[in-house]
Design a protein around this motif. Structure first.
Motif: not given
Length: 186
Positions: A95-116
């Motif tokens: 999940s984290l790698l997918a967010c990195l690949y899609e150039h998501k911000t730290t905050e967007q990644t946290g929301e997608i993965m439901d983590i801080s």
């Protein structure tokens, strides 16, 4: 049926074992004769043959590249979709790698993965650490696989010219700051 699936996974693992990082990144191999083979499905593209792709004529290499993009959604998503037994990635790492690949911000990644956001940063740090460790492991394995005669292990020896680290030196009052040496210790 379960044994057939297991055999298929073993064969797939064996196939991926010999691939270079470059092959994995592009999703196909290029043989010495210029022929290309998709690493995900085995589709072959012969050098010297003109292929039709996306409404135009292309070379074997371009046809292989577009095949990986069109049929397998690119090398990244195909590699990310591999079983944990083959790639070693947990669902959280994927999940984290997918967010990195899609150039998501730290905050967007946290929301997608439901983590801080702090947890996202920790996961990113751990991936960078794993990358560094993997590079070292690959270098060590490459040295082993070259088959050169191994050098002897370094011997533990007392080298007189080597300075003794501060922690190994005996403690004396002369090492203390002058303020402390004014007092008499018993």
């Amino acid at each position: 049926m379960a044994s057939g699936k297991k055999r298929s996974e073993e064969m797939q693992a064996q196939d991926f074992k010999e691939l270079s990082i470059s092959d994995l990144c592009c999703g196909y191999t290029v043989q010495n004769d210029g022929d290309c083979t998709c690493i995900f499905c085995g589709a072959q593209f012969q050098d010297g043959v003109i292929y039709q792709s996306r409404g135009r004529s292309v070379t074997a290499k371009r046809a292989a590249q577009e095949h990986v993009e069109d049929i397998h959604a690119g090398a990244f998503w195909s590699l990310l979709g591999l079983e944990k037994m083959l790639c070693g990635l947990s669902d959280v790492q994927k999940s984290l790698l997918a967010c990195l690949y899609e150039h998501k911000t730290t905050e967007q990644t946290g929301e997608i993965m439901d983590i801080s956001a702090a947890t996202v940063r920790t996961h990113r740090f751990n991936l960078q650490k794993a990358k560094r460790e993997a590079k070292i492991l690959l270098a060590l394995l490459d040295i082993i696989e070259k088959g050169d005669a191994p050098l002897p292990r370094p011997q533990e020896r007392a080298d007189v010219s080597r300075p003794v680290p501060a922690m190994e030196q005996p403690f004396s009052l002369n090492d203390l700051h002058p303020f402390f040496t004014q007092f008499r210790y018993k």
